[in-house]
Enzyme design. Structure first.
Site, PDB file in Angstrom:
ATOM      1  N   LYS A 194      44.804 -40.951  19.068  1.00 37.26           N
ATOM      2  CA  LYS A 194      43.363 -40.731  19.182  1.00 37.26           C
ATOM      3  C   LYS A 194      42.706 -41.610  20.235  1.00 37.26           C
ATOM      4  O   LYS A 194      42.985 -42.795  20.330  1.00 37.26           O
ATOM      5  CB  LYS A 194      42.686 -41.018  17.834  1.00 37.26           C
ATOM      6  CG  LYS A 194      43.064 -40.033  16.749  1.00 37.26           C
ATOM      7  CD  LYS A 194      42.301 -40.341  15.488  1.00 37.26           C
ATOM      8  CE  LYS A 194      42.472 -39.221  14.469  1.00 37.26           C
ATOM      9  NZ  LYS A 194      41.721 -39.524  13.250  1.00 37.26           N
ATOM     10  N   GLY A 347      53.517 -51.332  17.866  1.00 37.48           N
ATOM     11  CA  GLY A 347      54.653 -50.890  17.051  1.00 37.48           C
ATOM     12  C   GLY A 347      55.407 -49.699  17.598  1.00 37.48           C
ATOM     13  O   GLY A 347      56.640 -49.714  17.699  1.00 37.48           O
TER      14      GLY A 347
END
Length: 393
Positions: A194, A347
């Site tokens: 997003k 991550g």
């Protein structure tokens, strides 16, 4: 601004309290990925070699304040460190009020600090209790530096000495090199699902970088802003005007946001979904974009090869499925081969680095997620700021 560095201090016989980031995944009482423990060992070993009385703590998971539970215990972490050191490591459960001794050259692990009352709220009373346990406080958890908590910020106010550990020092040096004084051209690759979650990062980078590469779901919003149909792809329609504004802003300073010319699509998000290559302008209404195509991947690789600095945060496709991983793999291989200073963090980025086995080919890999992004935005980390203030005092 300067901070006091651990390596400059005499630690012999000193009580040293290390706040590390040992928040690792645990399954069936065993650590399943110990990269963060590995990264923290330089500081731990340095203190032990100096003959300090060493305490280390960290948060793990999301425990309820004041409630100990086995699933959030640091016992598997203590076991992992013990195996590395080749000797037993004590885990101290109730440590806030002291009442325990640590021998010179010994390491103890203090149970999950997030269980402690007042930790998250950064209460002075809690921080002062922590500070009484030590002669030297070592902040080594860059991953939590953006949060002001009792073990990252409060203790640094009250400890006799507050300094930066080896890992934190390396992080700050690498980030400063990449962002505050970068070799040009500077390229940032920002992927993710997003735009909204990375909007402030994109806005900040759009003023600093020569090329801003957007990937993943974020790229779809920019594809739409450039006039393309994105079908059923993840796209934030309300942020299309923002994407246009960022593209125009970059153009005005002779910088750019490259837009994909070809894409790889599928009908549904599934490991067995066939990959179909299309021109970016040819996406059908029932299709979803899952990767960039080979022409776009080559263009990105060329940009990376010519860069002086590359900051990478996020994959450019659904690389977990091999048929939609070619774009991210192309980025990874270009990062291996470029002469640029390369900095990667987050991550998903680290997962991609591990998948394509390029761990030792990136100039610096940040262990942090949120703190890494906030540094990219130009925000001050409270836990770093307090170290700077203590260095001046």
């Amino acid at each position: 601004m300067p901070v006091i560095k651990l390596i400059d201090l005499d630690l012999k016989d000193k009580r040293v309290f290390i706040r590390a980031d040992l928040n690792v995944p645990v399954k069936d009482g065993k650590v399943t990925s110990d990269a963060r423990i590995s990264a923290s060992m330089a500081t731990i070993n340095h203190c032990l070699r100096q003959g300090a009385r060493v305490m280390v703590t960290s948060h793990l998971g999301r425990p309820e304040e004041g409630v100990w539970s086995e699933e959030n215990s640091l016992k598997p972490v203590a076991d992992n460190i013990a195996a590395r050191l080749g000797k037993p490591v004590r885990l101290i459960r109730d440590w806030v009020d002291g009442g325990f001794e640590v021998a010179a050259g010994e390491l103890v692990v203090l149970e999950n600090c997030r269980i402690n009352k007042g930790e998250k709220k950064n209460l002075d009373e809690t921080a002062q209790k922590y500070a009484r346990l030590c002669d030297v406080f070592v902040m080594d958890a860059f991953g939590t530096a953006h949060r002001a908590e009792a073990s990252t910020h409060g203790i640094a106010k009250y400890a006799p000495v507050a300094c930066a550990g080896i890992l934190l020092t390396e992080e700050l040096d690498a980030l400063t090199k990449a962002l505050l004084n970068p070799a040009r051209p500077m390229v940032a690759i920002v992927g993710g699902s997003k735009v909204s979650t990375k909007l402030t990062v994109l806005e900040s980078l759009s003023e600093k970088v020569d090329q801003l590469v957007v990937g993943g779901g974020i790229a779809n919003t920019f594809l739409k802003a450039a006039g393309n149909n994105v079908g059923k792809s993840l796209c934030e329609n309300d942020l299309v005007p923002t994407a246009k504004m960022l593209m125009e802003k970059m153009e005005q300073r002779n910088a750019s946001i490259p837009i994909a010319v070809d894409v790889v699509v599928g009908k549904k998000f599934d490991a067995n979904e066939p990959a179909v290559l299309k021109d970016a302008a040819g996406v059908a209404d029932d299709e979803m974009i899952f990767d960039i195509g080979p022409k776009s991947a080559q263009a990105l690789a060329d940009i990376i090869m010519q860069a002086g600095t590359v900051v990478w945060n996020g994959p450019v496709g659904v690389f977990e499925f091999d048929q939609f991983g070619a774009g991210t793999k192309a980025v990874a291989l270009a990062i291996v081969n470029t002469k640029a200073f390369t900095l990667a963090g987050g991550g998903d980025t680290i997962a991609a680095i591990q998948k394509y086995d390029i761990y030792d080919k990136v100039s610096y890999i940040s262990t942090a997620g949120g703190a890494f992004l906030e540094f990219l935005e130009g925000k001050k980390q409270p836990a770093v700021e307090i170290l700077e203030q203590r260095a001046l005092a």
